[in-house]
Design a protein around this motif. Structure first.
Motif, PDB file in Angstrom:
ATOM      1  N   ASN B  59       0.879  -1.160   0.000  1.00 26.60           N
ATOM      2  CA  ASN B  59       0.000   0.000   0.000  1.00 26.60           C
ATOM      3  C   ASN B  59       0.912   1.204   0.000  1.00 26.60           C
ATOM      4  N   ARG B  60       0.674   2.110  -0.912  1.00 26.40           N
ATOM      5  CA  ARG B  60       1.548   3.274  -0.985  1.00 26.40           C
ATOM      6  C   ARG B  60       0.690   4.515  -1.214  1.00 26.40           C
ATOM      7  N   HIS B  83      -3.939  13.713  -1.837  1.00 27.50           N
ATOM      8  CA  HIS B  83      -3.203  12.527  -1.392  1.00 27.50           C
ATOM      9  C   HIS B  83      -3.950  11.302  -1.875  1.00 27.50           C
ATOM     10  N   PHE B  84      -3.195  10.286  -2.264  1.00 25.58           N
ATOM     11  CA  PHE B  84      -3.804   9.231  -3.046  1.00 25.58           C
ATOM     12  C   PHE B  84      -3.263   7.857  -2.659  1.00 25.58           C
ATOM     13  N   PRO B  85      -3.887   7.221  -1.680  1.00 28.05           N
ATOM     14  CA  PRO B  85      -3.428   5.885  -1.282  1.00 28.05           C
ATOM     15  C   PRO B  85      -3.823   4.855  -2.333  1.00 28.05           C
ATOM     16  N   LYS B  86      -2.983   3.874  -2.530  1.00 28.99           N
ATOM     17  CA  LYS B  86      -3.266   2.903  -3.575  1.00 28.99           C
ATOM     18  C   LYS B  86      -2.762   1.526  -3.172  1.00 28.99           C
ATOM     19  N   SER B  87      -3.663   0.576  -3.197  1.00 24.23           N
ATOM     20  CA  SER B  87      -3.306  -0.819  -2.958  1.00 24.23           C
ATOM     21  C   SER B  87      -4.125  -1.639  -3.949  1.00 24.23           C
ATOM     22  N   CYS B  88      -4.088  -2.955  -3.829  1.00 26.22           N
ATOM     23  CA  CYS B  88      -4.834  -3.780  -4.778  1.00 26.22           C
ATOM     24  C   CYS B  88      -6.316  -3.431  -4.711  1.00 26.22           C
ATOM     25  N   LEU B  89      -6.947  -3.357  -5.891  1.00 25.66           N
ATOM     26  CA  LEU B  89      -8.355  -2.951  -5.966  1.00 25.66           C
ATOM     27  C   LEU B  89      -9.281  -4.165  -6.041  1.00 25.66           C
ATOM     28  N   HIS B  90      -8.692  -5.362  -5.964  1.00 30.21           N
ATOM     29  CA  HIS B  90      -9.452  -6.612  -5.977  1.00 30.21           C
ATOM     30  C   HIS B  90     -10.457  -6.668  -7.125  1.00 30.21           C
ATOM     31  N   CYS B  91      -9.911  -6.401  -8.317  1.00 32.59           N
ATOM     32  CA  CYS B  91     -10.726  -6.275  -9.533  1.00 32.59           C
ATOM     33  C   CYS B  91     -11.612  -7.492  -9.778  1.00 32.59           C
ATOM     34  N   GLU B  92     -12.797  -7.213 -10.312  1.00 34.25           N
ATOM     35  CA  GLU B  92     -13.679  -8.313 -10.696  1.00 34.25           C
ATOM     36  C   GLU B  92     -13.104  -9.043 -11.903  1.00 34.25           C
TER      37      GLU B  92
ATOM     38  N   THR C 195      -6.097   8.605 -11.970  1.00 33.44           N
ATOM     39  CA  THR C 195      -6.435   9.149 -10.658  1.00 33.44           C
ATOM     40  C   THR C 195      -7.918   9.474 -10.550  1.00 33.44           C
ATOM     41  N   GLY C 196      -8.610   9.503 -11.674  1.00 30.04           N
ATOM     42  CA  GLY C 196     -10.009   9.914 -11.656  1.00 30.04           C
ATOM     43  C   GLY C 196     -10.169  11.397 -11.394  1.00 30.04           C
ATOM     44  N   LEU C 197      -9.058  12.129 -11.444  1.00 32.07           N
ATOM     45  CA  LEU C 197      -9.128  13.558 -11.126  1.00 32.07           C
ATOM     46  C   LEU C 197      -9.085  14.416 -12.387  1.00 32.07           C
ATOM     47  N   GLY C 198      -9.045  13.733 -13.535  1.00 34.24           N
ATOM     48  CA  GLY C 198      -8.819  14.427 -14.796  1.00 34.24           C
ATOM     49  C   GLY C 198      -9.827  15.521 -15.105  1.00 34.24           C
ATOM     50  N   ASP C 199     -11.089  15.328 -14.694  1.00 34.81           N
ATOM     51  CA  ASP C 199     -12.062  16.354 -15.076  1.00 34.81           C
ATOM     52  C   ASP C 199     -12.057  17.549 -14.129  1.00 34.81           C
ATOM     53  N   ARG C 200     -11.170  17.540 -13.156  1.00 33.54           N
ATOM     54  CA  ARG C 200     -11.088  18.719 -12.277  1.00 33.54           C
ATOM     55  C   ARG C 200     -10.040  19.702 -12.750  1.00 33.54           C
ATOM     56  N   GLY C 201      -9.155  19.260 -13.614  1.00 37.27           N
ATOM     57  CA  GLY C 201      -8.090  20.132 -14.103  1.00 37.27           C
ATOM     58  C   GLY C 201      -6.910  19.299 -14.569  1.00 37.27           C
ATOM     59  N   THR C 202      -5.799  19.958 -14.732  1.00 38.25           N
ATOM     60  CA  THR C 202      -4.598  19.246 -15.171  1.00 38.25           C
ATOM     61  C   THR C 202      -3.961  18.563 -13.967  1.00 38.25           C
ATOM     62  N   VAL C 203      -3.734  17.270 -14.103  1.00 35.48           N
ATOM     63  CA  VAL C 203      -3.178  16.521 -12.983  1.00 35.48           C
ATOM     64  C   VAL C 203      -1.674  16.342 -13.182  1.00 35.48           C
ATOM     65  N   ARG C 204      -0.931  16.552 -12.104  1.00 32.71           N
ATOM     66  CA  ARG C 204       0.521  16.420 -12.155  1.00 32.71           C
ATOM     67  C   ARG C 204       0.958  15.577 -10.968  1.00 32.71           C
ATOM     68  N   ALA C 205       1.855  14.643 -11.223  1.00 28.04           N
ATOM     69  CA  ALA C 205       2.346  13.849 -10.091  1.00 28.04           C
ATOM     70  C   ALA C 205       3.203  14.749  -9.227  1.00 28.04           C
ATOM     71  N   PHE C 206       2.888  14.790  -7.935  1.00 25.08           N
ATOM     72  CA  PHE C 206       3.687  15.614  -7.020  1.00 25.08           C
ATOM     73  C   PHE C 206       4.646  14.695  -6.277  1.00 25.08           C
ATOM     74  N   GLU C 207       4.531  14.598  -4.977  1.00 21.47           N
ATOM     75  CA  GLU C 207       5.492  13.764  -4.257  1.00 21.47           C
ATOM     76  C   GLU C 207       5.227  12.298  -4.529  1.00 21.47           C
ATOM     77  N   PRO C 208       6.255  11.529  -4.851  1.00 16.89           N
ATOM     78  CA  PRO C 208       6.060  10.087  -4.971  1.00 16.89           C
ATOM     79  C   PRO C 208       5.828   9.500  -3.576  1.00 16.89           C
ATOM     80  N   PRO C 209       5.333   8.264  -3.510  1.00 21.83           N
ATOM     81  CA  PRO C 209       5.009   7.680  -2.213  1.00 21.83           C
ATOM     82  C   PRO C 209       6.241   7.390  -1.354  1.00 21.83           C
ATOM     83  N   HIS C 210       7.386   7.493  -1.930  1.00 17.67           N
ATOM     84  CA  HIS C 210       8.611   7.191  -1.183  1.00 17.67           C
ATOM     85  C   HIS C 210       9.742   7.820  -1.965  1.00 17.67           C
TER      86      HIS C 210
END
Ligand SMILES: Nc1nc2c(c(=O)[nH]1)N[C@H]1C(S)=C(S)[C@@H](COP(=O)(O)OP(=O)(O)OC[C@H]3O[C@@H](n4cnc5c(=O)[nH]c(N)nc54)[C@H](O)[C@@H]3O)O[C@H]1N2
Ligand SMILES: Nc1nc2c(c(=O)[nH]1)N[C@H]1C(S)=C(S)[C@@H](COP(=O)(O)OP(=O)(O)OC[C@H]3O[C@@H](n4cnc5c(=O)[nH]c(N)nc54)[C@H](O)[C@@H]3O)O[C@H]1N2
Ligand code: SF4
Ligand code: SF4
Ligand code: SF4
Ligand code: SF4
Ligand code: SF4
Ligand SMILES: [Mo]
Lengths: 940, 260, 295
Positions: B59-60, B83-92, C195-210
């Motif tokens: 999960n990241r 902020h956007f957490p992402k892990s497996c979505l358990h796709c159908e 991200t599903g955020l596309g219709d709100r504006g231009t999406v840019r990756a900011f901080e990576p998760p690590h």
């Protein structure tokens, strides 16, 4: 072939045992369930019953396993053998370590106790460490509050008898509009997140005021990307529009604040002080009778408007002075917009929204209560607007007044201690006068004459020697910063080095990484710590330090007293100190050894007990010379501050059934452990709000031992003690400031909140604000040693706004030279759009020095990571007057970390950009480095 | 085994609220802690104290900046951060299952959880290639594929108290941004939340039919648009007459017990 | 995608091997005895060597047998089955020319079919991946088959066939590059949909998760500079197609010279294939890179 799947055991064994204690991966003090397998820590989760975190746990808390197993842990006492700052040590026995320390300290105790400076950092046992210092007799004790957030604490206590920080909280269940200023992680990390979650679940609104839109501000519905240092102006402008529109709670102001109190207008030594009766009670005019009367007389309705005529002089209430000041067009949104970087329209819209929610959406709870004037109220009115703020407004040189302004705004709205507003947590509310004043008289072999830290009520309380020079090494409570209630830890090394105000012999530090991320002017501090006199001896002759890990500070000490980790020792999170209370309950907690140390280390507090016993320090020793306590656990249970009141409030009395007050219970710690490591006592419902004036609360607090008698008080919109300092600066009184400080005192110590530009002279050309924020998954320097956490934040770029990136031809991954009048660093940059146009920032304390924390020398923390601290100086640039002006708030001495202004340039040479600068030489490590691979699993 | 079940009895999954997630990484580390000690091989870390630390996480939490377009009422709208957490979505329609040559990857028929049976996994990596979301990571020490198990060893675990039979990341999330439940049951709390807040799928065009849903951030920075409604609230009380103090006197009269 | 040497080696060599087996199964060249043995040995060395190489990147090669079980859904499993079948059938077939001086054309045909099928299943492992738009196009199997056939013909010494097949394979390669360059955009997947955020504006990756790296970044995010990749395409095409064709059509005198030239053509082709295969992986962008602001 049909779908088939393997058999799975969905009920595997989870753990052999759960041990419940308190987290210490940061100062928030959440309750944890430590799952044990085969006597080892297998998994850590939040304790659902715990008042602070109610089951949740942050990243740091969950990563505790990697903390207690970190290869960076110190393994045994160390004696320095190389020069200071080399990292060359030999391991010694505890016997030798204690004898060495006693050898240095006992002489000082018996001859010149002030020559010991004992300062503690992330200490959670301040009531104990200060007790130790008091009994040693040195005036030179404080914890880290002075560089942390004393502006917030002091402004809150002087204004309303309690502060934000972890001492109060929004009424998360009722608030409808929550506005936060300059908060990134706070000490109340999990409660704030949980609170935000509650607000969000209700769809209520959050406004974030912060130059940076990350973390909490990222989820704010409205983001106010303010220019750093101008919040005071913005808040006073909100006060302006609200007062102008009459959107203030007059009833609340007249009953519970000093708005109606009459201010002496007669020229002379009393001018600006309150009119008082013979008992010293401030006077108001009773609106019912028109009579001059004490503010608290039963039945009195203080008049906000009436004046009092005497000897041809009109004495006016505080509220008149506020109207005079804040209705001025100087505070109109249009007048402040540009300086604050917020459009006037937006300021008005926010003001109007606050007014709408506070007055049109007011709520009423059916709770009857009786106020201190004896009046019974059928209901509790709530103004569901709440505020929270932290270091973003606090860590500026105008921070005290800015924090004051915010409290005044809250009070004008009538939203403190009401449903939906801001609520105190016990032991607050507690007015400034109920706190001790500072004490600084130490005599050889004797304890100090009282507690070190406190709240001055006027020049008479300053910590000055007879000749007027500072009594304390950090110059706390002097004319330079009279209300420095937490001391000035950031000035200790610099002053000790300069011999200003005097030289010391031993610097004793605990849990503070002072040669690195907790100091300004980091390189300078390293030099000061290792500086020598002409005779070759060190300027600071002895340095003793207690750390649990091989931090940067270790190499600068002569003697290291290695501490345990948080799962290996007793700790006490006490009501006498910074407890874990909630607005609805008093609560305290302990830590206890859920695992035994596997190294030759000892809990530091127990070491302090032992040192005290060896020196036979007064408070630690029976009349017959025998020690009172054998270790810290013994102290926690058996120490009584006053009869019946000790470090822990729960399970007192022989049967463990007394709360707050009660005799010592030898089984107390076991009771705590049984109860999950903490103790909670709920506040009765009728006492839940209006606490400063609510008789039910006051009586409850007395019963708990929080006060000895009820302490109702008025909120201080106008802080009279500040006026006393102004009077001194105007030439009144027998304690007089030096002339060069008179203008500063007259200007900044205004008893009503003001805003002034912070003093960064000599900063020509340095126009960009540079800030730091705490990452949610890192605790200062500790997190960097944690194998899991350092993967999240192994280095820290400098985030720059799109405009500055373009202007300087920068792209993600480029390096930039960042300079201040004081220094220069070369660091990687990264673009951030959701950022104030003239602000750059980075994560705090990610950068590490090579050779520390058991990390390899090529660790990204040391090659790409960096500290902004190299650019910040503990002194302001010289003004040509020969004075050392501290980079602090002139009222409290709060370190002004966030006043930093810098210049940004693209770093030219792309070749040697493998290394951030300054590239400070590696330290020798007294411990081994870590393994190459981790496959942590304690169960089979 | 790598054949997907035609239907699953329940569709257990997560709902992640992007309006509430503060990006604290608590879920990341809690997941790491639970899954290191529990299901299968520990999640290993390479060079943990060195120059290039990296390890297996299930999960990241990413973060993205969104720049809304300019419009009449907002000529220079502020950028937003999500902020956007992402892990497996358990796709159908989980492609990671059907590509697996060994049958190690499978989707459970009772709850739709997608799992890797580690003793069958050859560590070929193909399932990770086929996952659009980066939800699978090959553990370098164990040589097997790791992914979110939806804490299958917690959610039915009789050794845990009833209230704790939820995923570790959900239990720990300080802001309550993570919800767990049966997304196949329209009456479940999570399904209702998704309906009410218009939860959405990631990369719907991939045809994976994720079970996990994301709740969009609420609209932001709109307070000035309401100024017309709000402005009257700030109408000055003392434009004419005897000024602010005159108003004050009258206002005090109106307070209960205020008239003198 | 990370161009792992083991995978490049595997697809390149096994493509050649099964290509050669295909022609051997058709009885081309018509050889027997020791010569046949050499031909079969080369084919098996390439095919089996390739397959072995492919196991290098497995976490648990010792469990490889399990990979034959999921042929109903998994192209990787099918590839394994096909490869084994092809090798067995062709092994049986080889006994004829090598030891008995006879040919069993039916077995040969079946073996040839299985060999081609193996190449096809290999290609489908990549083609099926929607996550990698550049691969997820019908030209991918065509490319693999084209390469295997051209390479096989070349190895089998079928000059005329090889000439024609090289031209066809080269054309497919050019078409694949043209189409592949558009594939990501055409797939409709963007950071907006990710991200599903596309219709709100231009999406840019900011901080990576690590701040460090991870398996995903190592495996899926490999950025080849455009200039670099253009250069490699030219080199790969020249070595793989232009030079071998030239060597095939230029009239050389003398058998030895001809053989040397044929060898050079084969080696050049091999090098070219390895180069384009490197590009096949290195240029392929996995959609997961979007989340990291990379492609
Ligand atoms: N640029 C910049 N600098 C800042 C700030 C900022 O905002 N910007 N913030 C300032 C503030 S508010 C603060 S509070 C300071 C914090 O700065 P410090 O108080 O120095 O905090 P830490 O870095 O956590 O260092 C504490 C030390 O305690 C040690 N330690 C950890 N656990 C234990 C234990 O159990 N026992 C013992 N004995 N030691 C232990 C750690 O190893 C570390 O060496 O930083 C200040 N510095
Ligand atoms: N995870 C984690 N939690 C911690 C700590 C930690 O190291 N890690 N440290 C603990 C300690 S010691 C402390 S003191 C607290 C501090 O808790 P906070 O006060 O929340 O922490 P800081 O990170 O210093 O955040 C300062 C914030 O103020 C903003 N800011 C700076 N200048 C201004 C300004 O002029 N106006 C406004 N409006 N905002 C401004 C910055 O952008 C930043 O968001 O956190 C505690 N909790
Ligand atoms: S906020 Fe996190 S680190 Fe701090 S005490 Fe709570 S769980 Fe521990
Ligand atoms: S998210 Fe990825 S790993 Fe999880 S089921 Fe979907 S495709 Fe498979
Ligand atoms: S890595 Fe394991 S689970 Fe994934 S496809 Fe290969 S064998 Fe199956
Ligand atoms: S459900 Fe369990 S395995 Fe999945 S991300 Fe959450 S904690 Fe990790
Ligand atoms: S724990 Fe919750 S708030 Fe924190 S990052 Fe995960 S989902 Fe977001
Ligand atoms: Mo702090």
């Amino acid at each position: 072939m049909a779908h088939s799947q393997p058999q799975l055991d969905t009920s595997p064994h989870v753990s052999d045992e759960i041990r419940k204690t308190t987290c210490y991966m940061c100062a928030c003090r959440c309750g944890i369930n430590v799952h044990m397998k085969d006597g080892k820590v297998a998994y850590i989760e939040g304790n659902r019953d715990h008042p602070v975190n109610k089951g949740v746990l942050c990243a740091k808390g969950s990563a505790g396993i990697m903390q207690v197993n970190a290869p960076s842990r110190l393994k045994s006492p160390l004696k320095r053998v190389g020069p200071r700052g080399s990292g060359e040590f030999v391991e010694i026995s505890w016997d030798e370590a204690i004898s060495t320390a006693v050898g240095w300290l006992n002489e000082l105790h018996e001859t010149a106790p002030h020559k010991l400076a004992f300062f503690t950092g992330r200490d959670q046992s301040q009531s104990f460490t200060s007790f130790w210092a008091q009994n040693f007799g040195t005036p030179n004790y404080a914890a880290h509050g002075g560089f942390c957030s004393v502006n917030m604490a002091a402004a809150g206590i002087y204004t309303m008898g309690g502060a934000f920080w972890e001492f109060g909280q929004p009424d998360w269940d009722h608030t409808k509009l929550f506005m936060m200023f300059g908060v990134a992680e706070d000490h109340d990390s999990n409660p704030i997140k949980a609170g935000l979650g509650k607000i969000k679940a209700r769809g209520a609104k959050v406004i974030g005021v912060n130059p940076i839109r990350s973390g909490y501000n990222a989820i704010a519905d409205e983001w106010v990307g303010i220019t750093p240092g101008t919040d005071g102006l913005f808040i006073l402008s909100l006060i302006h529009v609200l007062m102008k529109a009459g959107k203030i709670d007059l009833d609340y102001l007249s009953r519970y604040t000093n708005a109606p109190v009459l201010v002496n207008a007669a020229e002379g030594p009393e001018q600006g002080l309150f009119l008082r009766d013979a008992d010293g009670k401030p006077l108001v005019i009773d609106r019912k009778t028109g009579d001059l009367t004490a503010f608290d007389k039963p039945g009195v309705r203080p008049d906000l408007s009436a004046t009092y005529e005497k000897d041809g002089i009109t004495h006016r209430p505080v509220f008149h002075q506020m109207a005079d000041r804040y209705l001025s067009d100087d505070y109109a949104p249009e007048a402040v917009a540009e300086r604050c970087g917020i459009p006037a329209q937006r300021i008005r819209a926010i003001g109007a929204e606050i007014a709408r929610v506070a007055f049109d959406e007011a709520i009423e709870l059916d709770l009857e209560w009786t106020d201190f004037r004896g009046e019974v109220h059928k209901k509790m009115t709530g103004r569901p607007v709440s505020f929270h703020a932290m270091r973003g407004i606090s860590a500026h040189a105008n921070g005290f007044q800015t924090c004051r302004a915010l409290h005044v705004l809250q009070i004008l709205l009538g939203t403190v201690e009401v449903p939906g507003g801001f609520r105190f947590k016990p032991p607050y509310p507690k007015p400034a006068e109920a706190h001790p004043a500072p004490h600084c008289n130490g005599r050889p072999g004797q304890p100090l004459d009282g507690p070190h830290l406190g709240f001055v009520q006027g020049p008479e309380h300053l910590a000055l020697k007879d000749d007027g020079s500072p009594a304390r090494i950090d110059k706390a409570f002097t004319w330079e910063n009279p209300m420095s209630s937490h001391g000035l830890m950031h000035m200790v090394i610099s002053n000790a080095y300069a011999g200003d105000p005097y030289r010391i012999n031993t610097l004793f530090m605990y849990m503070a990484n002072m040669s690195w991320n907790s100091s300004m002017n980091t390189t300078g501090v390293m030099e000061m710590l290792s500086a020598r006199n002409d005779d070759g001896g060190y300027v600071i002759p002895h340095i003793i330090y207690s750390d649990a890990y091989n931090s940067e500070m270790v190499s600068y000490a002569d003697l290291i007293l290695p501490d345990t980790t948080y799962l290996e020792r007793h700790d006490c999170i006490s009501l006498l100190d910074r407890p874990i209370c909630e607005a609805d309950a008093a609560a305290d907690a302990i830590r206890w050894p859920v695992i035994e140390p596997d190294r030759d280390v000892r809990g530091f507090q127990s070491v302090l007990v032992e040192l005290a016993n060896r020196m036979q320090l007064p408070g630690f020793t029976h009349a017959d010379g025998s020690p009172k306590w054998k270790d810290y656990a013994d102290y926690i249970v058996n120490h009584e501050r006053k009869p019946g009141i000790g470090p822990l409030a729960g399970f007192r009395g022989a049967d463990g059934d007394k709360v707050g007050r009660g005799e010592v219970n030898p089984e107390q710690l076991d009771k705590y452990i049984e109860n999950g490591g903490f103790f909670v006592e709920h506040i009765p419902t009728e006492a839940s709000y209006y606490k400063p004036w609510n008789t039910a609360y006051q009586d409850w607090a007395v019963g708990m031992g929080i006060f000895d008698s009820p302490q109702p008080y008025l909120f201080q919109l106008y802080v009279e003690p500040m006026r006393k300092f102004q009077l001194a600066a105007e030439g009144h009184g027998d304690r007089q400031p030096p002339d060069h400080l008179r203008p500063q005192i007259k200007h900044t110590m205004d008893p009503l909140p003001i805003w002034y530009e912070t003093d960064q002279q000599g900063n020509e050309g340095y126009t960009i604000n540079a800030l730091t924020q705490r990452p949610m998954a890192m605790y200062h320097s500790w997190g960097g040693q944690n194998a899991w956490l350092r993967q999240l934040h192994g280095r820290n770029p400098l985030y720059a706004p799109t405009k500055l990136m373009r202007d300087n031809g920068l792209q993600d991954g480029d390096w930039a030279k960042v300079s201040s009048p004081h220094g220069e660093i070369t660091v990687p940059v990264m673009e951030m759009a959701a950022l104030n146009d003239n602000t750059v920032w980075t994560w705090n304390a990610i950068g590490k020095r090579k050779g520390t924390w058991a990390l390899d020398e090529d660790a990204p923390e040391a090659t790409k990571g960096f500290l902004l601290n190299h650019l910040i100086h503990e002194l302001l640039p010289p003004k040509g007057d020969g004075m050392r002006w501290s980079n602090s708030d002139p009222i409290t001495g709060q370190a002004a970390w966030f006043d930093l202004k810098v210049k940004l340039e693209k770093a030219a040479a792309p070749d040697d950009l493998e290394q951030s600068k300054p590239d400070i030489p590696p330290l020798k490590s007294p411990i081994d480095s870590g393994p190459n691979e981790l496959k942590w699993k304690v169960g089979k | 085994m790598t054949e997907l079940p035609l239907a699953t009895t329940r569709k257990m999954g997560l709902v992640i609220d992007l309006d509430t997630c503060v990006g604290c990484h608590a879920c990341v580390i809690s997941c790491k802690g639970w899954n290191t000690e529990n299901y299968g091989a520990p999640l290993s870390d390479q060079d943990p104290y060195g120059g290039d630390p990296s390890g297996t996480f299930l999960n990241r939490v990413h973060s993205f900046e969104v720049q809304p377009p300019a419009c009449d009422s907002q000529p220079a709208p502020a950028a937003q951060l999500v902020h956007f957490p992402k892990s497996c979505l358990h796709c159908e329609d989980a492609p990671c299952v059907t590509v697996c040559p060994t049958g190690a990857s499978y989707k459970r028929v009772e709850d739709g959880i997608v799992l890797v049976n580690e003793s069958d996994c050859i560590g070929c990596g193909l399932c990770a290639w086929s996952c659009p979301y980066g939800a699978r990571e090959l553990d370098l020490a164990a040589g097997v594929m790791k992914k979110c198990t939806l804490c299958v060893d917690r959610i039915y675990n009789d050794n845990l108290p009833e209230e704790d039979r939820i995923p570790s990341c959900v239990r720990t999330c300080p802001s309550g941004a993570r919800h767990f439940g049966d997304l196949g049951d329209p009456e479940s709390d999570v399904s209702k939340l998704v309906a009410e807040r218009e939860g959405f799928d990631l990369m719907p065009e991939m045809g994976t039919k994720p079970v996990n849903k994301y709740l969009p951030p609420r609209p932001k920075d709109q307070i000035e648009d309401q100024i017309d409604i709000l402005a009257p609230l700030l109408a000055p009380v003392a434009e004419q007459g005897d000024g602010f103090l005159g108003w004050l006197d009258k206002a005090l009269d109106k307070l209960p017990g205020g008239a003198n | 995608m990370h161009p792992a040497p083991s995978v490049i080696l595997f697809t390149t060599l096994s493509g050649f091997g099964f290509g050669l087996l295909f022609f051997l199964g058709l009885g081309l060249p018509d050889v027997s005895g020791g010569v046949a043995f050499v031909f079969f040995a080369i084919a098996y060395a390439l095919a089996v060597g390739g397959l072995l190489a492919s196991t290098f990147h497995l976490g648990h090669p010792e469990r490889a047998m399990k990979a034959f079980s999921q042929w109903k859904t998994s192209w990787l499993s099918r590839e394994g089955c096909c490869a084994v079948a092809a090798l067995l059938v062709m092994g049986l077939y080889a006994i004829g020319p090598v030891f008995l001086n006879t040919v069993w054309p039916v077995i040969g045909l079946i073996g040839a079919g299985l060999s081609l099928a193996t190449v096809f299943t290999t290609s489908m492992i990549y083609t099926q991946l929607k996550t990698i738009p550049r691969w997820n196009i019908p030209l991918t199997p065509a490319l693999f088959l084209g390469y295997a056939l051209a390479g096989g013909a070349l190895l089998a010494g079928q000059e005329t066939l090889a000439t024609a097949l090289l031209i066809i394979a080269g054309a497919i390669q050019l078409a694949y590059w043209a189409k592949g360059d558009q594939a990501f955009a055409a797939s409709g997947t963007s950071l907006g949909t990710a991200t599903g955020l596309g219709d709100r504006g231009t999406v840019r990756a900011f901080e990576p998760p690590h701040t460090g790296t991870n398996y995903l970044l190592r495996e899926f995010v490999h950025v080849v500079g455009r200039k670099h990749s253009q250069k490699l395409r030219i080199i790969g095409f020249a070595l793989g197609f232009a030079l071998p064709l030239l060597l095939l059509v230029l009239p050389f005198d003398g058998l030895v010279l001809k053989h040397i030239m044929a060898l050079v053509a084969v080696l050049s082709h091999l090098a070219g294939v390895a180069c384009t295969r490197w590009l096949f992986f290195a240029e392929a962008e996995h959609v997961v890179g979007l989340y990291y602001g990379k492609r």
